[in-house]
Enzyme design. Structure first.
Site, PDB file in Angstrom:
ATOM      1  N   THR A  31       0.324  -0.839  -0.031  1.00 50.84           N
ATOM      2  CA  THR A  31       0.102  -0.083  -0.169  1.00 50.84           C
ATOM      3  C   THR A  31       1.072   0.908   0.129  1.00 50.84           C
ATOM      4  O   THR A  31       0.135   2.363  -0.173  1.00 50.84           O
ATOM      5  CB  THR A  31      -1.072  -0.035   1.388  1.00 50.84           C
ATOM      6  N   CYS A  35       2.784   3.658   9.303  1.00 50.45           N
ATOM      7  CA  CYS A  35       1.341   3.560  10.816  1.00 50.45           C
ATOM      8  C   CYS A  35       1.976   3.341  11.479  1.00 50.45           C
ATOM      9  O   CYS A  35       3.347   2.004  12.131  1.00 50.45           O
ATOM     10  CB  CYS A  35       0.539   2.116  10.606  1.00 50.45           C
ATOM     11  N   CYS A  39      -2.351   0.488  15.026  1.00 49.49           N
ATOM     12  CA  CYS A  39      -3.426   0.997  14.306  1.00 49.49           C
ATOM     13  C   CYS A  39      -4.497  -0.132  13.789  1.00 49.49           C
ATOM     14  O   CYS A  39      -3.961  -0.950  14.450  1.00 49.49           O
ATOM     15  CB  CYS A  39      -2.262   1.082  12.064  1.00 49.49           C
ATOM     16  N   ARG A  42      -6.522  -3.221   8.767  1.00 44.61           N
ATOM     17  CA  ARG A  42      -6.928  -4.449   9.371  1.00 44.61           C
ATOM     18  C   ARG A  42      -5.243  -5.496   9.116  1.00 44.61           C
ATOM     19  O   ARG A  42      -4.692  -4.297   8.284  1.00 44.61           O
ATOM     20  CB  ARG A  42      -7.280  -5.112   7.897  1.00 44.61           C
ATOM     21  N   ARG A  64       3.540   6.972   2.925  1.00 46.72           N
ATOM     22  CA  ARG A  64       3.247   7.897   3.819  1.00 46.72           C
ATOM     23  C   ARG A  64       2.302   7.444   4.536  1.00 46.72           C
ATOM     24  O   ARG A  64       2.373   6.074   4.673  1.00 46.72           O
ATOM     25  CB  ARG A  64       2.340   8.638   2.223  1.00 46.72           C
ATOM     26  N   CYS A  66      -0.557   7.308   7.115  1.00 51.75           N
ATOM     27  CA  CYS A  66      -1.422   6.205   7.424  1.00 51.75           C
ATOM     28  C   CYS A  66      -2.562   7.506   7.818  1.00 51.75           C
ATOM     29  O   CYS A  66      -2.346   8.530   8.535  1.00 51.75           O
ATOM     30  CB  CYS A  66      -1.896   5.033   8.326  1.00 51.75           C
ATOM     31  N   CYS A  69      -4.646   6.501  11.523  1.00 50.72           N
ATOM     32  CA  CYS A  69      -3.361   6.427  12.753  1.00 50.72           C
ATOM     33  C   CYS A  69      -2.719   7.632  12.596  1.00 50.72           C
ATOM     34  O   CYS A  69      -2.412   7.816  14.533  1.00 50.72           O
ATOM     35  CB  CYS A  69      -3.093   4.890  12.890  1.00 50.72           C
TER      36      CYS A  69
HETATM   37 ZN   LIG Z   1      -2.907   3.294   9.987  1.00 54.69          ZN
END
Ligand SMILES: [Zn+2]
Length: 354
Positions: A31, A35, A39, A42, A64, A66, A69
């Protein structure tokens, strides 16, 4: 060792362990997002997850934050407060500091403060203060002060306590230490530059720290966090240090485009990080290098992310010109001291070359 650490971190991520927030962040390859450990998203597959000590390192590696969170926001306040408390302990090391007093300074309950301090610095406030005292004691001994005098100056209170401490911590008697032991002290100076406050610090071997920050106090806190066991001395108190002259040369380089001063550096990192830093020092002003060229220059062409992390882990701004490292598409990538400073440094060098 890294593997064990990563396994612990992975368990904390799968448990969504709030206590781990601020200690590291995790990034997901598929992705491109990083995080904090707790976080609520999932969880990703283990194979796609990598860990970074700080948000800046994840950013430098191209991830980058999240949106769910806010890992960068979550980490900053607690960590910087604890770093400020570490600086407070450094400047009051010879006093008797109770946990209640420190917690009060931080505006927190004692147990909460104790836990937060340990999470940020890795040791309890008491251990941190003891290390500061011990480092000052070693320094005073090496500089020829008498054992009793050195011990009292460092805040040990009585001769018997000095010898108790020396047996446990020095591994030798104080007088033997003074004769030949190695201690570490770091001299520092801060000045205001066009790019903000700049601190330079050096050991006997050379410059170990050049960083930009929001205030002299924050910078001292950063230095204390990076070298928790060293005795930290303002240059004004260390008459023999060439630090003021070095600092003047660096400021001249930044402000009047004088050549980058060729100062002795005390590089501390893995073999790979040191190869990355040395390669960066070979990049000429006005030139830039991509993270993949950097990885190749450090003899590990496939370690592009590790090369970016080595830039993020650089403690010696400007003298090790990690601001000259860009992403392959020419975009800025990350910079430990903020993208505005990176852009300003590069612009100044380009103007000079043109
Ligand atoms: Zn996150």
């Amino acid at each position: 060792m890294t593997d064990t650490l990563d396994e612990t971190r992975w368990q904390q991520v799968t448990a969504r362990d709030k206590a781990a927030d601020g200690q590291f962040v995790y990034a997901v390859k598929t992705t491109g997002v990083y995080c904090r450990p707790s976080c609520p998203s999932r969880p990703a597959k283990r194979a796609n997850v990598s860990f970074f000590a700080a948000p800046a390192e994840a950013e430098a590696a191209g991830f980058r934050a999240c949106r769910r969170c806010h890992p960068a926001a979550a980490q900053e306040p607690a960590t910087s407060l604890m770093q400020a408390m570490a600086a407070y302990i450094v400047s009051h090391a010879e006093e008797s500091l109770t946990l209640a007093h420190l917690a009060d300074q931080a505006g927190m309950a004692p147990t909460h403060f104790q836990r937060a301090f340990k999470a940020a610095l890795g040791v309890s406030p008491r251990e941190y203060q003891a290390a500061q005292r011990l480092a000052r004691f070693k320094l005073a001994l090496r500089e020829g002060e008498g054992v009793l005098e050195a011990g009292l100056d460092a805040g040990f209170g009585s001769t018997s306590r000095i010898y108790d401490m020396a047996d446990g911590s020095l591994g030798m008697t104080p007088s033997a230490y003074r004769a030949g032991g190695e201690g570490e002290h770091i001299v520092h100076a801060t000045r205001e530059t066009a790019l903000g406050f700049l601190m330079m610090a050096a050991t006997q071997r050379g410059v170990c720290f050049v960083q930009f920050g929001e205030s002299a106090e924050r910078l001292l806190a950063q230095l204390a966090a990076e070298f928790p066991k060293a005795a930290l001395l303002p240059a004004a108190l260390a008459a023999a240090a060439p630090l003021d002259a070095w600092m003047a040369a660096l400021a001249e380089h930044l402000e009047q485009a004088a050549p980058r001063p060729d100062l002795p550096l005390d590089l501390r990192g893995t073999a790979f990080q040191i190869r990355v830093w040395r390669f960066l020092m070979s990049v000429k002003p006005g030139d830039v290098v991509s993270y993949s060229e950097l990885a190749a220059g450090a003899e590990k062409p496939r370690a592009v992310r590790a090369a970016a992390s080595a830039c993020a882990a650089n403690r010696i701004a400007v003298l090790i010109p990690c601001h000259r490292a860009l992403r392959a598409d020419g975009s800025l990538g990350g910079y430990r001291w903020g993208l505005d400073r990176k852009r300003a440094l590069l612009d100044a060098e380009r103007r000079l070359k043109a």
